[in-house]
Enzyme design. Sequence first.
Site, PDB file in Angstrom:
ATOM      1  N   CYS A  49      -7.674   8.704   1.366  1.00  0.00           N
ATOM      2  CA  CYS A  49      -7.149   7.532   2.082  1.00  0.00           C
ATOM      3  C   CYS A  49      -7.903   6.249   1.714  1.00  0.00           C
ATOM      4  O   CYS A  49      -9.127   6.189   1.840  1.00  0.00           O
ATOM      5  CB  CYS A  49      -7.282   7.804   3.576  1.00  0.00           C
ATOM      6  SG  CYS A  49      -6.969   6.350   4.590  1.00  0.00           S
ATOM      7  N   LYS A 126      -0.421   7.851  16.016  1.00  0.00           N
ATOM      8  CA  LYS A 126      -0.667   8.599  14.778  1.00  0.00           C
ATOM      9  C   LYS A 126      -2.103   9.125  14.777  1.00  0.00           C
ATOM     10  O   LYS A 126      -2.981   8.550  15.413  1.00  0.00           O
ATOM     11  CB  LYS A 126      -0.499   7.676  13.569  1.00  0.00           C
ATOM     12  CG  LYS A 126       0.904   7.181  13.382  1.00  0.00           C
ATOM     13  CD  LYS A 126       1.079   6.610  11.965  1.00  0.00           C
ATOM     14  CE  LYS A 126       0.102   5.509  11.649  1.00  0.00           C
ATOM     15  NZ  LYS A 126       0.100   5.114  10.235  1.00  0.00           N
ATOM     16  N   TYR A 192       2.430   0.549  -0.042  1.00  0.00           N
ATOM     17  CA  TYR A 192       3.106   1.469   0.904  1.00  0.00           C
ATOM     18  C   TYR A 192       4.525   0.989   1.186  1.00  0.00           C
ATOM     19  O   TYR A 192       5.453   1.786   1.334  1.00  0.00           O
ATOM     20  CB  TYR A 192       2.309   1.574   2.220  1.00  0.00           C
ATOM     21  CG  TYR A 192       1.079   2.452   2.092  1.00  0.00           C
ATOM     22  CD1 TYR A 192       1.125   3.808   2.414  1.00  0.00           C
ATOM     23  CD2 TYR A 192      -0.130   1.935   1.627  1.00  0.00           C
ATOM     24  CE1 TYR A 192       0.002   4.625   2.277  1.00  0.00           C
ATOM     25  CE2 TYR A 192      -1.254   2.736   1.488  1.00  0.00           C
ATOM     26  CZ  TYR A 192      -1.183   4.079   1.817  1.00  0.00           C
ATOM     27  OH  TYR A 192      -2.290   4.893   1.671  1.00  0.00           O
TER      28      TYR A 192
END
Length: 325
Positions: A49, A126, A192
């Site tokens: 990440c 999340k 993204y």
Amino acid sequence: MARSALDEMSTTGAFVRTASTFRNLISRDGSSQFPSESGRYHLYISYACPWASRCLAYLKLKGLEKAISFTSVKPIWERTKDSDDHMGWVFPSSDTEEPGAEPDPLNGVRSLRELYELASTNYSGKYTVPVLWDMKLKTIVNNESSEIIRMLNTEFNDIAENPHLDLYPTHLQAQIDETNDWIYRGINNGVYKCGFARQQQPYDQAVKELYEALDRCEEILSKQRYLCGNTLTEADIRLFVTIIRFDEVYAVHFKCNKKLLREYSNLFNYTKDIYQTKGVGSSVNMEHIKKHYYGSHPTINPFGIIPLGPNIDYSSPHDRDRFSS
Ligand SMILES: N[C@@H](CCC(=O)N[C@@H](CS)C(=O)NCC(=O)O)C(=O)O
């Protein structure tokens, strides 16, 4: 509320990131319930990440590895519970299962989701990395990387091995903030938006913004060593974590192929320069990066095949010494 990046979609098919939830601050002056103490905090990351990796790069740059421990989850998302089909970050069951990843040393949980549930019984967002965990209060201090890096920069200076390294110096703060803003929109989050778009128009818009921002970086970096002058700052670390993934992943997986990073002479050499800055290179685990993206987004890459190349050697010589620093 989105439960994973795969659900963060507007009605027009554009990717829309949701804000982080835990936003407490650690302080060295005792003004917070989270004082900066050695051995009290733990950083949960994924090497895959970019947001978590910028925290890890800071931990290493500031010389905080003895004061703040860290653990990486496994790179490929798995079912986080038997009772539903949520897919997310999980820990390996042994040190040898996945090199680089380790079982949770603090709470013995199997998934990051369980950590969030330990911290808050009614959490419904999340389950993202990074997570800065307080071992004393057994809770999440903060899960927003842009805030974690600021804390690591200043609040642990009494115990940091490199207390004098200031990546957000007062005289450059306005310039760093302004640079972060367009780089976040165009590049960090921009890739993204390209990759997760589900309609042509939002993709076209995101690609346009991405390449305008990359061209702007290239231009700046043709005149100076770093984004905000000739010293390394927060803006460089924030850009680095995205561009180190560019040719290996985003060019293919997120359809960012209009131009490759290695076709930008200044940006490519700059990426090597930062990679070779002490502490930064060891925060990059390209195997985890490739396994994660190609293996965790079945809507984009249903068979999970990992492309072979290009295996760029970022430790090879660069030309950035031509600028004084
Ligand atoms: N705003 C967060 C974003 C972190 C983030 O999006 N992390 C991703 C990995 S790159 C994640 O953990 N996603 C889990 C999911 O989408 O379920 C930060 O910068 O700290």
